[in-house]
Design a protein around this motif. Structure first.
Motif, PDB file in Angstrom:
ATOM      1  N   PHE A   1     -30.894 -13.883 -53.272  1.00 27.64           N
ATOM      2  CA  PHE A   1     -30.698 -14.838 -54.360  1.00 27.64           C
ATOM      3  C   PHE A   1     -30.102 -14.102 -55.552  1.00 27.64           C
ATOM      4  N   LEU A   2     -28.923 -14.550 -55.961  1.00 31.05           N
ATOM      5  CA  LEU A   2     -28.173 -13.855 -56.998  1.00 31.05           C
ATOM      6  C   LEU A   2     -28.620 -14.235 -58.400  1.00 31.05           C
ATOM      7  N   ASP A   3     -29.437 -15.262 -58.515  1.00 33.15           N
ATOM      8  CA  ASP A   3     -30.004 -15.693 -59.794  1.00 33.15           C
ATOM      9  C   ASP A   3     -31.518 -15.799 -59.641  1.00 33.15           C
TER      10      ASP A   3
ATOM     11  N   PRO B   1     -34.273 -25.169 -56.888  1.00 35.97           N
ATOM     12  CA  PRO B   1     -33.675 -24.371 -57.967  1.00 35.97           C
ATOM     13  C   PRO B   1     -34.737 -23.889 -58.949  1.00 35.97           C
ATOM     14  N   ASN B   2     -34.321 -23.273 -60.040  1.00 31.91           N
ATOM     15  CA  ASN B   2     -35.313 -22.733 -60.972  1.00 31.91           C
ATOM     16  C   ASN B   2     -36.028 -23.845 -61.724  1.00 31.91           C
ATOM     17  N   ALA B   3     -37.028 -23.473 -62.512  1.00 34.27           N
ATOM     18  CA  ALA B   3     -37.903 -24.456 -63.153  1.00 34.27           C
ATOM     19  C   ALA B   3     -37.153 -25.398 -64.080  1.00 34.27           C
TER      20      ALA B   3
ATOM     21  N   PRO C   1     -28.956 -24.361 -61.007  1.00 30.96           N
ATOM     22  CA  PRO C   1     -28.656 -23.908 -59.642  1.00 30.96           C
ATOM     23  C   PRO C   1     -28.890 -22.406 -59.484  1.00 30.96           C
ATOM     24  N   VAL C   2     -29.169 -22.017 -58.253  1.00 27.23           N
ATOM     25  CA  VAL C   2     -29.359 -20.609 -57.918  1.00 27.23           C
ATOM     26  C   VAL C   2     -28.387 -20.260 -56.794  1.00 27.23           C
ATOM     27  N   ARG C   3     -27.565 -19.257 -57.017  1.00 26.48           N
ATOM     28  CA  ARG C   3     -26.621 -18.819 -55.998  1.00 26.48           C
ATOM     29  C   ARG C   3     -27.324 -17.916 -54.985  1.00 26.48           C
ATOM     30  N   PHE C   4     -26.842 -17.960 -53.738  1.00 29.01           N
ATOM     31  CA  PHE C   4     -27.417 -17.078 -52.734  1.00 29.01           C
ATOM     32  C   PHE C   4     -26.331 -16.594 -51.770  1.00 29.01           C
ATOM     33  N   ARG C   5     -26.711 -15.567 -50.988  1.00 29.24           N
ATOM     34  CA  ARG C   5     -25.814 -15.029 -49.969  1.00 29.24           C
ATOM     35  C   ARG C   5     -26.632 -14.773 -48.703  1.00 29.24           C
ATOM     36  N   VAL C   6     -26.152 -15.268 -47.563  1.00 26.24           N
ATOM     37  CA  VAL C   6     -26.838 -15.155 -46.275  1.00 26.24           C
ATOM     38  C   VAL C   6     -26.136 -14.118 -45.408  1.00 26.24           C
ATOM     39  N   THR C   7     -26.921 -13.330 -44.693  1.00 26.16           N
ATOM     40  CA  THR C   7     -26.376 -12.448 -43.655  1.00 26.16           C
ATOM     41  C   THR C   7     -27.186 -12.623 -42.383  1.00 26.16           C
TER      42      THR C   7
ATOM     43  N   VAL D   1     -28.335 -23.251 -54.255  1.00 22.18           N
ATOM     44  CA  VAL D   1     -29.507 -24.128 -54.262  1.00 22.18           C
ATOM     45  C   VAL D   1     -29.408 -24.993 -55.511  1.00 22.18           C
ATOM     46  N   ALA D   2     -29.083 -26.262 -55.334  1.00 23.46           N
ATOM     47  CA  ALA D   2     -28.870 -27.158 -56.469  1.00 23.46           C
ATOM     48  C   ALA D   2     -29.943 -28.229 -56.591  1.00 23.46           C
ATOM     49  N   SER D   3     -30.720 -28.448 -55.534  1.00 26.74           N
ATOM     50  CA  SER D   3     -31.773 -29.458 -55.563  1.00 26.74           C
ATOM     51  C   SER D   3     -32.887 -29.043 -54.621  1.00 26.74           C
ATOM     52  N   GLN D   4     -34.012 -29.725 -54.719  1.00 28.48           N
ATOM     53  CA  GLN D   4     -35.183 -29.405 -53.899  1.00 28.48           C
ATOM     54  C   GLN D   4     -35.078 -30.157 -52.577  1.00 28.48           C
ATOM     55  N   ARG D   5     -34.754 -29.417 -51.520  1.00 27.60           N
ATOM     56  CA  ARG D   5     -34.582 -30.038 -50.221  1.00 27.60           C
ATOM     57  C   ARG D   5     -34.531 -28.967 -49.134  1.00 27.60           C
ATOM     58  N   LEU D   6     -34.302 -29.407 -47.899  1.00 30.60           N
ATOM     59  CA  LEU D   6     -34.147 -28.499 -46.775  1.00 30.60           C
ATOM     60  C   LEU D   6     -32.687 -28.095 -46.645  1.00 30.60           C
ATOM     61  N   TYR D   7     -32.428 -26.799 -46.489  1.00 31.98           N
ATOM     62  CA  TYR D   7     -31.070 -26.261 -46.362  1.00 31.98           C
ATOM     63  C   TYR D   7     -30.887 -25.678 -44.957  1.00 31.98           C
ATOM     64  N   GLN D   8     -29.791 -26.066 -44.303  1.00 31.08           N
ATOM     65  CA  GLN D   8     -29.458 -25.462 -43.011  1.00 31.08           C
ATOM     66  C   GLN D   8     -28.608 -24.229 -43.288  1.00 31.08           C
ATOM     67  N   LEU D   9     -29.128 -23.060 -42.919  1.00 34.15           N
ATOM     68  CA  LEU D   9     -28.488 -21.798 -43.265  1.00 34.15           C
ATOM     69  C   LEU D   9     -27.818 -21.128 -42.077  1.00 34.15           C
ATOM     70  N   VAL D  10     -28.305 -21.386 -40.863  1.00 35.77           N
ATOM     71  CA  VAL D  10     -27.717 -20.792 -39.660  1.00 35.77           C
ATOM     72  C   VAL D  10     -27.605 -21.863 -38.589  1.00 35.77           C
ATOM     73  N   ARG D  11     -26.445 -21.927 -37.931  1.00 31.78           N
ATOM     74  CA  ARG D  11     -26.264 -22.718 -36.701  1.00 31.78           C
ATOM     75  C   ARG D  11     -25.350 -21.907 -35.786  1.00 31.78           C
TER      76      ARG D  11
END
Length: 610
Positions: free
Chosen positions: A597-599, A539-541, A545-551, A573-583
């Motif tokens: 990223f919307l923010d 997320p930001n400094a 949280p930072v909102r996002f949209r995947v296509t 994005v609420a914490s510093q970690r690995l995000y699974q975005l596509v399966r």
């Protein structure tokens, strides 16, 4: 010379660090007094104690951390006494005679009624107490200095950097005292408020003690403050290209890429980076198992989770599995279900599993982040936090994940790097338990059914390699004009990227380890071929949280969404970690992934696939 300047600047920035706020009343209690007899001794004591704690942290082990914690409580008690004598001058009269005498001296010194009455010794003592409270407020620059000392050993250069950092902090605090002194003098002249100022400082000192004791200096204040220096210091760090120093280690053997084939190690400055080994090929377990060495010391861990500190000597008589991992590593996460299964299945037969958490990215050095990951992942066996890579070096390790199998006599008998070979590894555990005299050792192989992000990769369909976003290890970057290092720049995404090409769109700042979005509406585009796509994000400094949209191919992912994304492509994005975005559940083919990223303020670190 550049390092010394940046260390000095990092020290200056400490004055506006959120967790230093409760300490400032202690500093301002010297304002308006003689510089040579009051201010200078306090600054000297503070810098001396800070430098001592920092130097010991660079060369010491876990005992230093414990000693520093006890020292903080001692410092809190001492500062509370100062505050009480400021707030309640008659308090000393109610104490026994020795304490009355000490309280009077401290009170007179803290009040500094006259220049002649200022006592350098008491000011020096207050400086030592303040230094113990201030040392943990250090930012990324000092973290790199200490990490470098831990990895390479203490040196004259390290001492000079520590001195430069301490001098910068003393400079900013000295200026604060000068300004504060003038303000207080003006208030006294205009309002005659000396007594109330003294009592106000005493109250602030006691409030600061309470804030530190309750952890508010590093918790709530860090969330509320808009003057956090972490981002500023990180920009200074990125100017050096030193953001990876925490994970630099010597590499003398070939590494492996995402398809499991041998590849030459990548250079990272004067030494090589440890890498994730994702080898999937089977290997025969040698019989009998050879002796590869002795279990190294485990004393270098900065903290232990789920267990008191363990030692090699105390583990004699047990079979030990040491798992080197880090919580944002996809390969580590996919081996974790097997390690957890072995820990549970063989615990009563004499197996001890130890997870050694050695960070790859800077945010993985945050113990709070590691604690949360350990809890969320359901890891209940001992975890040694190896932020200084002391245990890593003891094993001469070079890989994430890496498994070392130790017999009951403390000898390393087998190792395996990367994913796979789970059946062979479990048979090694069984053999070592039998050698140790365990009865009725289970002969079957654990049936592990991993799901979500921990599900094994389908390597037959993985044609995209792990890809780092920071310029230090980035490959196949296809935005027109290339990456601009260490400064904000406006990027355009590649219009028709080829397989494994990627790019940025919008205003980004690309550093050695990560790219940071400078505005809302920024995007990352990647042309990939794999069942799964993951991205390490933060997320930001300020931690917001930072909102996002995947296509995927220009449309919402639908059934191809990952565990951290909805079918409509929305996520946070609420914490510093690995995000699974596509399966993907159907046919795997070349696809174009995009995340908007919307923010502002998100940090992107690395893509991985499975």
């Amino acid at each position: 010379m550049t390092l010394l300047i940046l260390a000095y600047l990092g020290g200056i920035l400490t004055i506006v660090s959120p967790c230093i706020l409760p300490v400032l009343p202690f500093v301002f209690s010297r304002a308006g007094q003689s510089f040579s007899r009051s201010v200078l001794p306090m600054l000297a004591g503070m810098v001396l104690m800070f430098a001592l704690v920092a130097t010991l942290a660079a060369v010491g082990g876990s005992w230093v951390v414990q000693a520093n914690q006890y020292g903080r409580w001692l410092a809190l008690a001492l500062v509370a006494l100062f505050g009480a004598t400021l707030l309640f001058p008659k308090l000393a009269e109610r104490l026994t005679h020795p304490l009355v005498s000490l309280g009077d001296r401290l009170s007179q010194s803290a009040q500094g009624g006259t220049t002649a009455g200022a006592r350098p010794g008491a000011s020096f003592l207050l400086g030592i107490a303040t230094g113990l409270l201030w040392a943990p407020c250090a930012g990324p620059i000092l973290g790199l200095v200490l990490t470098g000392a831990a990895l390479q050993g203490a040196s004259v250069g390290t001492t000079l950097l520590l001195a430069a950092y301490a001098a910068g902090a003393a400079t900013s605090l000295g200026l604060a005292l000068v300004v504060g002194g003038r303000v207080f003098a003006a208030m006294k002249r205009s309002l005659g408020a000396g007594e109330w100022i003294r009592r106000g400082l005493g109250g602030l000192m006691l409030a600061g003690v309470a804030a530190i004791a309750l952890g508010l200096d590093t918790g709530v204040l860090a969330q509320l403050s808009t003057a956090s220096t972490g981002g500023i210091e990180q920009r200074l760090v990125d100017q050096l290209g030193a953001g990876r120093a925490a994970t630099t280690a010597s590499a003398n053997a070939p590494t492996a890429n995402a398809t499991g084939t041998s590849a030459a190690p990548r250079a990272a400055g004067p030494s090589m980076m440890p890498v994730r080994d994702t080898t999937m090929a089977a290997a025969d377990v040698p019989a009998p198992l050879p002796v590869e060495g002795q279990l190294p010391s485990l004393d270098g861990a900065v903290q232990w989770l789920n267990s008191p500190p363990l030692t090699a000597q105390a583990l004699r008589g047990k079979v030990v599995l040491v798992d080197f991992w880090t919580y944002s590593c996809i390969n580590c996460l996919r081996t974790l279900p097997y390690v957890k299964a072995w820990a549970q299945k063989y615990h009563d037969q004499g197996l001890v599993v130890i997870g050694v958490h050695a960070p790859e990215f800077a945010f993985e050095r945050d113990i709070g982040n590691v604690k949360k990951a350990v809890h969320d992942l359901g890891v209940d066996y001992p975890v040694a936090i190896d932020n200084n890579f002391a245990i890593w070096r003891g094993f001469h390790n070079q890989y994430w994940p890496a498994h070392y199998f130790i017999d009951a006599q403390g000898r390393v008998r087998y190792h395996h790097f990367g994913e796979g070979n789970y059946a062979e590894s479990e048979r090694v555990i069984q053999q070592l338990l039998r050698e140790a005299g365990a009865s009725q050792v289970a002969s079957g192989i654990a049936n592990v059914q991993a799901s979500g992000i921990q599900q094994a990769a389908d390597m037959r369909d993985v044609r995209s390699p792990e890809t780092y976003v920071g310029y230090e290890r980035a490959e196949n970057f296809a935005s027109p004009g290339g990456a601009v290092h260490d400064q904000a720049s406006d990027y355009r995404a590649p219009s028709t990227p080829s397989l494994n090409q990627w790019g940025l769109a919008g205003d980004w700042r690309v550093g050695p380890e990560r790219a940071t979005s400078m505005q809302a509406g920024t995007r990352i585009v990647y042309r990939f071929h794999a069942r799964d796509l993951h991205l390490v994000l933060g997320p930001n400094a300020n931690g917001q949280p930072v909102r996002f949209r995947v296509t995927v191919d220009g449309r919402a992912p639908g059934d191809a969404h990952g565990t951290d994304v909805g079918a409509d492509g929305a996520g946070i994005v609420a914490s510093q970690r690995l995000y699974q975005l596509v399966r993907q559940s159907g046919d795997v083919r070349d696809r174009t992934f995009s995340i908007e990223f919307l923010d502002p303020g998100v940090s992107a670190y690395a893509f991985t696939f499975g």
